[in-house]
Design a protein around this motif. Structure first.
Motif, short mmCIF file in Angstrom:
data_model
loop_
_atom_site.label_atom_id
_atom_site.label_comp_id
_atom_site.label_asym_id
_atom_site.label_seq_id
_atom_site.Cartn_x
_atom_site.Cartn_y
_atom_site.Cartn_z
N ARG A 16 0.84 -1.33 0.18
CA ARG A 16 0.17 -0.11 0.41
C ARG A 16 0.67 1.56 0.24
NH1 ARG A 16 -3.01 -1.22 4.46
NH2 ARG A 16 -2.68 0.93 5.28
N LEU A 17 0.12 2.33 -0.54
CA LEU A 17 1.10 3.43 -0.83
C LEU A 17 0.48 4.45 -0.09
CD1 LEU A 17 4.09 4.20 -1.90
CD2 LEU A 17 2.95 5.07 -4.37
N GLU A 18 1.38 5.06 0.97
CA GLU A 18 0.63 6.01 1.72
C GLU A 18 1.45 6.78 2.69
OE1 GLU A 18 -1.04 4.30 6.21
OE2 GLU A 18 -2.70 4.12 4.54
N ASP A 268 7.58 15.74 -7.48
CA ASP A 268 8.31 16.86 -7.74
C ASP A 268 7.52 16.23 -9.23
OD1 ASP A 268 9.47 18.81 -8.68
OD2 ASP A 268 11.32 18.29 -9.72
N PHE A 269 7.17 14.73 -9.48
CA PHE A 269 6.91 14.58 -10.36
C PHE A 269 5.12 15.09 -10.88
CE2 PHE A 269 9.98 11.23 -9.41
CZ PHE A 269 11.33 11.57 -10.54
N ASN A 270 4.13 14.48 -9.84
CA ASN A 270 2.97 14.85 -9.41
C ASN A 270 2.54 16.01 -9.56
OD1 ASN A 270 2.51 11.91 -9.52
ND2 ASN A 270 1.55 12.12 -7.02
N SER A 294 -3.55 9.23 1.82
CA SER A 294 -3.19 8.56 0.60
C SER A 294 -2.35 9.13 -0.44
CB SER A 294 -4.45 7.17 0.10
OG SER A 294 -4.90 8.56 -0.50
N ILE A 295 -1.52 8.52 -1.30
CA ILE A 295 -0.66 9.21 -2.41
C ILE A 295 -1.25 8.78 -3.89
CG2 ILE A 295 2.08 9.10 -3.07
CD1 ILE A 295 2.13 8.05 -0.73
N HIS A 296 -1.52 9.42 -4.56
CA HIS A 296 -1.98 9.78 -5.93
C HIS A 296 -0.84 9.12 -6.92
CE1 HIS A 296 -5.38 12.99 -4.93
NE2 HIS A 296 -4.30 13.35 -4.62
N GLY A 299 -0.09 5.58 -14.14
CA GLY A 299 1.57 5.14 -15.07
C GLY A 299 3.27 5.45 -14.65
N HIS A 300 3.00 7.08 -14.59
CA HIS A 300 4.42 7.50 -14.12
C HIS A 300 5.05 6.74 -12.90
CE1 HIS A 300 2.54 9.90 -11.95
NE2 HIS A 300 3.39 10.36 -11.03
N CYS A 301 4.68 6.30 -12.06
CA CYS A 301 5.52 5.78 -10.98
C CYS A 301 5.61 4.28 -11.00
CB CYS A 301 3.84 5.25 -9.72
SG CYS A 301 2.89 6.59 -9.56
N PHE A 302 5.74 3.43 -12.16
CA PHE A 302 6.31 2.63 -12.69
C PHE A 302 7.52 2.74 -12.67
CE2 PHE A 302 2.40 0.77 -13.78
CZ PHE A 302 2.51 -0.47 -12.90
N GLY A 303 7.91 4.32 -12.71
CA GLY A 303 9.71 4.84 -12.94
C GLY A 303 10.40 5.11 -11.98
N CYS A 304 9.46 4.97 -10.63
CA CYS A 304 9.97 4.80 -9.42
C CYS A 304 10.56 3.88 -9.32
CB CYS A 304 9.11 5.47 -8.54
SG CYS A 304 9.21 7.32 -9.10
N THR A 305 9.93 2.86 -9.44
CA THR A 305 9.49 0.80 -9.07
C THR A 305 10.10 0.32 -9.83
OG1 THR A 305 7.56 0.68 -9.85
CG2 THR A 305 7.35 1.63 -7.22
S1 SF4 Z 1 5.89 6.34 -7.20
FE1 SF4 Z 1 7.18 8.34 -7.69
S2 SF4 Z 1 6.01 9.44 -9.28
FE2 SF4 Z 1 4.23 8.15 -7.85
S3 SF4 Z 1 4.29 9.46 -6.37
FE3 SF4 Z 1 5.81 8.02 -6.00
S4 SF4 Z 1 7.18 9.42 -6.33
FE4 SF4 Z 1 5.39 10.04 -7.63
#
Ligand code: SF4
Ligand code: SF4
Length: 320
Positions: A16-18, A268-270, A294-296, A299-305
């Motif tokens: 979970r991402l929070e 910064d990306f959001n 909770s965190i927004h 698809g760009h989040c795959f760049g962080c994981t």
């Molecule tokens: S996973 Fe990366 S792009 Fe997505 S919200 Fe977290 S820091 Fe931002």
């Protein structure tokens, strides 16, 4: 549809991402004004972006917020944050509160006549410099940042070294930040770091740490992917490399990203995608507003994981 794909992958991995209970980094984006115009830039910065600078009223709100939020670090980014006319005021505000400061520096700005006193000034105020240098090789680096930028960056690094940066002094930490050339994943490991040390030492350059950032498929880099017909391929590369272990260290858990207009974002990306945290600005946000929120995602989040993970502090899991 892509946003749910990320959340589905998270859930399938039991993640979970929070937001965390405590804020670690207060990251202030001072605007998109920059003396450079790099092809991988995820904020679309450049010399024509002076109109995007953070107004003074918001600068003051950020300073007041340092007392309220009590971050462990103030992280100044841009564009070239040093080009903001109140950059030094922000640094001093944090340092007088005994808060460590990071300057995300593009290096070439240190050669511009108006900023040539900055290396000594940063050293005097014990500011950590996180400097972007795409690669140790001139050819690869210049391809991303423009002809002549590598030579200028190395000269800036020598000037930083002359005032104590990159020599192991904990008060004058120099971190180099690299990113891959084009649509490849970040390949950093200890062996590559050693290679950087050897290659740059021949030019009189030393550093304390090397970190890597994955290129995010947004802004100017996304435009490049679209023009090259590589967007779908790159997105697939990122998704295939999804690493559940990288989730724990994601910067959005404990970083608050503040836009020049005072709007708040998870990262910064959001911010570049204009997906804000609604309900508050830097003028009134409280620590309890952020804790557990909770965190927004998208698809760009795959760049962080992907792979070792990617954040403003580099990989989110230990490398090979
Ligand atoms: S996973 Fe990366 S792009 Fe997505 S919200 Fe977290 S820091 Fe931002
Ligand atoms: S990547 Fe950094 S140095 Fe390059 S244009 Fe963007 S903000 Fe400026």
């Amino acid at each position: 549809m892509v946003a749910s794909t990320f959340n589905v992958r998270l859930a399938a991995a039991g993640q979970r991402l929070e937001r965390a209970q405590a804020l670690r980094v207060l990251q202030l984006n001072l605007g998109r004004l920059c003396n450079m115009r790099c092809s991988h830039c995820h904020v679309g910065a450049g010399p024509d972006q002076g109109h995007t600078q953070m107004p003074y009223a918001v600068v003051r709100q950020c300073i007041v917020a340092m007392d309220r939020l009590q971050p462990q670090c103030v992280d100044l980014t841009g564009g070239a944050p040093e080009m903001h006319r109140h950059f030094r005021e922000l640094v001093l505000a944090a340092r007088t509160r005994n808060i460590p400061v990071i300057d995300r520096c593009n290096l070439t700005i240190l050669l511009v006549p108006a900023y040539q006193d900055l290396p000594q000034w940063l050293a005097d105020h014990q500011v950590e410099v996180v400097a972007s240098l795409p690669h140790w090789s001139q050819e690869t680096s210049d391809r991303q940042r423009g002809d002549g930028s590598w030579e200028q960056s190395l000269e800036a690094l020598r000037r930083l070294r002359a005032v104590g940066y990159g020599t192991g002094d904990p008060q004058r930490q120099l971190t180099l930040m690299t990113n891959p050339d084009g649509d490849r994943l970040q390949p950093l490991c200890d062996k590559i770091t050693d290679q950087w040390r050897q290659k740059l030492a021949k030019h009189g350059v030393t550093f304390d740490q090397l970190i890597g950032l994955t290129n995010m498929p947004i802004a100017r880099f996304r435009d490049w992917l679209v023009a090259a017909g590589r967007l779908e391929h790159y997105q697939q590369v990122l998704e295939n490399a999804f690493n559940p272990c990288a989730v724990r260290g994601l910067m959005c858990r404990d970083t608050l990203s503040v836009a020049p207009n005072g709007q708040l974002y998870d990262c910064d990306f959001n911010q570049m995608l204009d997906v804000p945290l609604p309900g508050h600005t830097i003028a009134d946000v409280m620590p309890e507003t952020l804790a557990g929120r909770s965190i927004h995602t998208g698809g760009h989040c795959f760049g962080c994981t992907a792979g070792q993970g990617s954040s403003c502090g580099g990989a989110t899991v230990a490398g090979p």
